[in-house]
Design an enzyme around this catalytic site. Sequence first.
Site: not given
Length: 225
Positions: A19, A21
């Site tokens: 991932d 953010d």
Amino acid sequence: MSAQPSAEAEHSPAAVLWDMDGTLVDTEPYWIETEFELAATYGGTWSQEHALALVGNDLLTSGRYIREHMGIALEPEKIVELLLDGVVAKVEQHVPWCPGARELLLSLSDAGVPLALVTMSYERFVAPILRELPPETFTVVVTGDQVDNGKPHPEPYLTAAAALGVAPEDCVAIEDSNTGTTSAEAAGCQVLVVPNHVPVAPGVRRHLRADLTEVTIAELGRLVS
């Protein structure tokens, strides 16, 4: 002749799916700041609670939420573009790497472990972050504007694993939010969870760590062994 995998790679997951953010880069404060700026510009109301409710979400889902709860007369697609304008401007000034994330990422890359970036941000926000990394650090990049169903749906992680030619069950995903963790878990991945701005509930395939500063390739390999 192709290069032989390193000993570290032989004891690693088939791939590591990152991932972005809140996991690789701590850009959630940029999003939250931009949301408050949007509310001020268009006469809406916003709160920290609403901002945290969006962490990990698909951007159009966030745009619809903002339209409803901020009370501004803009279409969700326009809201997303305005958010991206603000956040891209901030990240072009400074990329805020999460503790230990860039170091672990580069050690995996150096060991020859296949890597994918799986983010609900759009390509134009991802680009300035990728420019801060060696070329082709990520073999595959899956962004929110490339999938029909964003996180928490498993499609983003299934798409990344398929593009790498590996089974999701042999991969480790690295996430920071319930939304993203649910997506990776539903795809079949083991998930190394590093909660950042929001708490993440425990689960069978969820392995919680405080940060990534002491995570090793061998540890990631043990999660799928």
